[in-house]
Design a protein around this motif. Structure first.
Motif, mmCIF file in Angstrom:
data_model
loop_
_atom_site.group_PDB
_atom_site.id
_atom_site.type_symbol
_atom_site.label_atom_id
_atom_site.label_comp_id
_atom_site.label_asym_id
_atom_site.label_seq_id
_atom_site.Cartn_x
_atom_site.Cartn_y
_atom_site.Cartn_z
ATOM 1 N N GLY A 22 -3.932 -13.874 -3.519
ATOM 2 C CA GLY A 22 -2.602 -14.456 -3.459
ATOM 3 C C GLY A 22 -1.607 -13.318 -3.299
ATOM 4 O O GLY A 22 -1.626 -12.368 -4.079
ATOM 5 N N VAL A 23 -0.761 -13.390 -2.271
ATOM 6 C CA VAL A 23 0.213 -12.326 -2.022
ATOM 7 C C VAL A 23 1.620 -12.905 -1.988
ATOM 8 O O VAL A 23 1.812 -14.101 -1.777
ATOM 9 C CB VAL A 23 -0.071 -11.568 -0.695
ATOM 10 C CG1 VAL A 23 -1.472 -10.981 -0.698
ATOM 11 C CG2 VAL A 23 0.146 -12.452 0.519
ATOM 12 N N ARG A 24 2.573 -12.029 -2.204
ATOM 13 C CA ARG A 24 3.988 -12.381 -2.078
ATOM 14 C C ARG A 24 4.577 -11.547 -0.946
ATOM 15 O O ARG A 24 4.157 -10.422 -0.717
ATOM 16 C CB ARG A 24 4.730 -12.072 -3.379
ATOM 17 C CG ARG A 24 4.351 -12.975 -4.520
ATOM 18 C CD ARG A 24 5.148 -12.581 -5.776
ATOM 19 N NE ARG A 24 4.955 -13.547 -6.829
ATOM 20 C CZ ARG A 24 4.006 -13.477 -7.754
ATOM 21 N NH1 ARG A 24 3.156 -12.481 -7.738
ATOM 22 N NH2 ARG A 24 3.900 -14.397 -8.677
ATOM 23 N N GLU A 29 7.931 -6.375 3.336
ATOM 24 C CA GLU A 29 6.919 -5.842 2.418
ATOM 25 C C GLU A 29 5.957 -6.939 1.970
ATOM 26 O O GLU A 29 6.315 -8.112 1.885
ATOM 27 C CB GLU A 29 7.569 -5.236 1.168
ATOM 28 C CG GLU A 29 8.116 -3.861 1.387
ATOM 29 C CD GLU A 29 8.509 -3.195 0.076
ATOM 30 O OE1 GLU A 29 8.611 -1.971 0.077
ATOM 31 O OE2 GLU A 29 8.736 -3.901 -0.941
ATOM 32 N N VAL A 30 4.731 -6.507 1.651
ATOM 33 C CA VAL A 30 3.704 -7.384 1.088
ATOM 34 C C VAL A 30 3.416 -6.885 -0.324
ATOM 35 O O VAL A 30 3.265 -5.679 -0.545
ATOM 36 C CB VAL A 30 2.425 -7.351 1.950
ATOM 37 C CG1 VAL A 30 1.317 -8.173 1.304
ATOM 38 C CG2 VAL A 30 2.712 -7.852 3.360
ATOM 39 N N VAL A 51 -5.735 -4.417 4.467
ATOM 40 C CA VAL A 51 -5.517 -5.294 5.610
ATOM 41 C C VAL A 51 -5.394 -6.723 5.095
ATOM 42 O O VAL A 51 -6.257 -7.194 4.343
ATOM 43 C CB VAL A 51 -6.661 -5.185 6.643
ATOM 44 C CG1 VAL A 51 -6.408 -6.116 7.824
ATOM 45 C CG2 VAL A 51 -6.830 -3.741 7.109
ATOM 46 N N LEU A 52 -4.335 -7.383 5.478
ATOM 47 C CA LEU A 52 -4.077 -8.766 5.103
ATOM 48 C C LEU A 52 -4.563 -9.654 6.240
ATOM 49 O O LEU A 52 -4.118 -9.490 7.380
ATOM 50 C CB LEU A 52 -2.575 -8.951 4.890
ATOM 51 C CG LEU A 52 -2.094 -10.320 4.471
ATOM 52 C CD1 LEU A 52 -2.441 -10.550 3.012
ATOM 53 C CD2 LEU A 52 -0.598 -10.406 4.682
ATOM 54 N N ARG A 112 3.111 -2.503 -3.690
ATOM 55 C CA ARG A 112 3.963 -2.899 -2.569
ATOM 56 C C ARG A 112 3.516 -2.146 -1.324
ATOM 57 O O ARG A 112 3.238 -0.947 -1.368
ATOM 58 C CB ARG A 112 5.430 -2.596 -2.878
ATOM 59 C CG ARG A 112 5.982 -3.505 -3.958
ATOM 60 C CD ARG A 112 7.506 -3.431 -4.113
ATOM 61 N NE ARG A 112 8.176 -2.370 -3.428
ATOM 62 C CZ ARG A 112 8.756 -1.319 -4.019
ATOM 63 N NH1 ARG A 112 8.710 -1.180 -5.323
ATOM 64 N NH2 ARG A 112 9.381 -0.402 -3.294
ATOM 65 N N PHE A 113 3.467 -2.881 -0.220
ATOM 66 C CA PHE A 113 2.979 -2.337 1.047
ATOM 67 C C PHE A 113 4.004 -2.517 2.147
ATOM 68 O O PHE A 113 4.677 -3.544 2.229
ATOM 69 C CB PHE A 113 1.713 -3.078 1.493
ATOM 70 C CG PHE A 113 0.542 -2.890 0.595
ATOM 71 C CD1 PHE A 113 -0.396 -1.906 0.850
ATOM 72 C CD2 PHE A 113 0.375 -3.707 -0.515
ATOM 73 C CE1 PHE A 113 -1.485 -1.735 0.018
ATOM 74 C CE2 PHE A 113 -0.711 -3.535 -1.354
ATOM 75 C CZ PHE A 113 -1.647 -2.552 -1.089
ATOM 76 N N ALA A 114 4.036 -1.526 3.038
ATOM 77 C CA ALA A 114 4.782 -1.649 4.286
ATOM 78 C C ALA A 114 3.812 -2.140 5.350
ATOM 79 O O ALA A 114 2.639 -1.754 5.358
ATOM 80 C CB ALA A 114 5.356 -0.295 4.694
ATOM 81 N N ARG A 115 4.296 -2.988 6.227
ATOM 82 C CA ARG A 115 3.475 -3.442 7.356
ATOM 83 C C ARG A 115 3.525 -2.368 8.443
ATOM 84 O O ARG A 115 4.591 -2.042 8.939
ATOM 85 C CB ARG A 115 4.017 -4.741 7.922
ATOM 86 C CG ARG A 115 3.892 -5.912 6.997
ATOM 87 C CD ARG A 115 4.536 -7.112 7.670
ATOM 88 N NE ARG A 115 4.678 -8.200 6.755
ATOM 89 C CZ ARG A 115 4.289 -9.436 7.021
ATOM 90 N NH1 ARG A 115 3.748 -9.723 8.191
ATOM 91 N NH2 ARG A 115 4.456 -10.385 6.143
ATOM 92 N N VAL A 116 2.354 -1.871 8.805
ATOM 93 C CA VAL A 116 2.257 -0.853 9.843
ATOM 94 C C VAL A 116 2.050 -1.516 11.197
ATOM 95 O O VAL A 116 2.594 -1.078 12.208
ATOM 96 C CB VAL A 116 1.106 0.133 9.527
ATOM 97 C CG1 VAL A 116 0.909 1.147 10.642
ATOM 98 C CG2 VAL A 116 1.362 0.827 8.190
#
Length: 195
Positions: A22-24, A29-30, A51-52, A112-116
């Protein structure tokens, strides 16, 4: 709001790990909040990436949460292009992520992740009720150790209505794995209680 996805990570040796998550989303950001201990968390901290995957193949959700009772399943994976990692071959879409913040916590850190890179591979037609029921069933199975038997039985009976009315072969297979996991968990608990 929490969205049900599949997260793939790789360990230091490049071995892939597949886990429902489960992600927000916070803007671009993810946010993931894995429980400790977690192979996903260990892999993210080792590589700095994840990887989402967005998929309607609910067997991935069911297979991953049932692995403890039924053994691990292999899912076809392909390499990612912008970060070190693998994605589900049948993903409708995927996002390659880079860790930008790790708020450690004793039980459940916030990552917290940035989308590359974002890629779409196929259109999303929507979930049918059986797919949604399998995802709910997978969440239920992941919490068997925390829930009373009556709660599990009531939820299973309600979810089974959608399976009976709208499931295709993949959803029936996934549901079968979930029900086998419930049986095996109960058998193991009964054996432990009688020893």
């Amino acid at each position: 709001m929490i969205y049900e996805t599949v997260v793939t990570t790789v360990d230091r040796e490049g071995r892939a790990h597949v886990a429902p998550f489960g992600v927000r989303y916070r803007g671009r950001e993810v946010v993931l909040m894995p429980f400790k201990p977690s192979a996903t968390l260990d892999n993210i901290r080792a590589s700095g990436h994840a990887v989402l995957n967005l998929t309607t193949d609910v067997r991935v959700f069911a297979g991953a949460v049932c692995a403890r009772w039924l053994g691990p399943r292999e899912w076809p994976l392909v390499p990612t292009s912008a970060v070190p990692g693998m994605r589900l071959a049948n993903a409708l879409a995927h996002s390659e992520l880079e860790l930008v913040h790790d708020d450690d916590h004793a039980e459940r850190p916030t990552l917290r992740f940035a989308r590359v890179r974002d890629e779409t591979h196929a259109p999303f037609a929507g979930f049918n009720r059986a797919q949604a029921a399998v995802i709910e069933g997978a969440v239920l199975v992941s919490r068997l150790h925390m829930l009373p038997r009556e709660k599990v039985d009531g939820e299973v009976e309600y979810l089974r209505i959608a399976i009976d009315k709208t499931a295709g072969d993949a959803e029936r297979e996934a549901w079968g794995w979930l029900m086998a996991a419930v049986r095996q968990q109960r058998e193991a608990a009964a054996a432990k209680g009688s020893s």
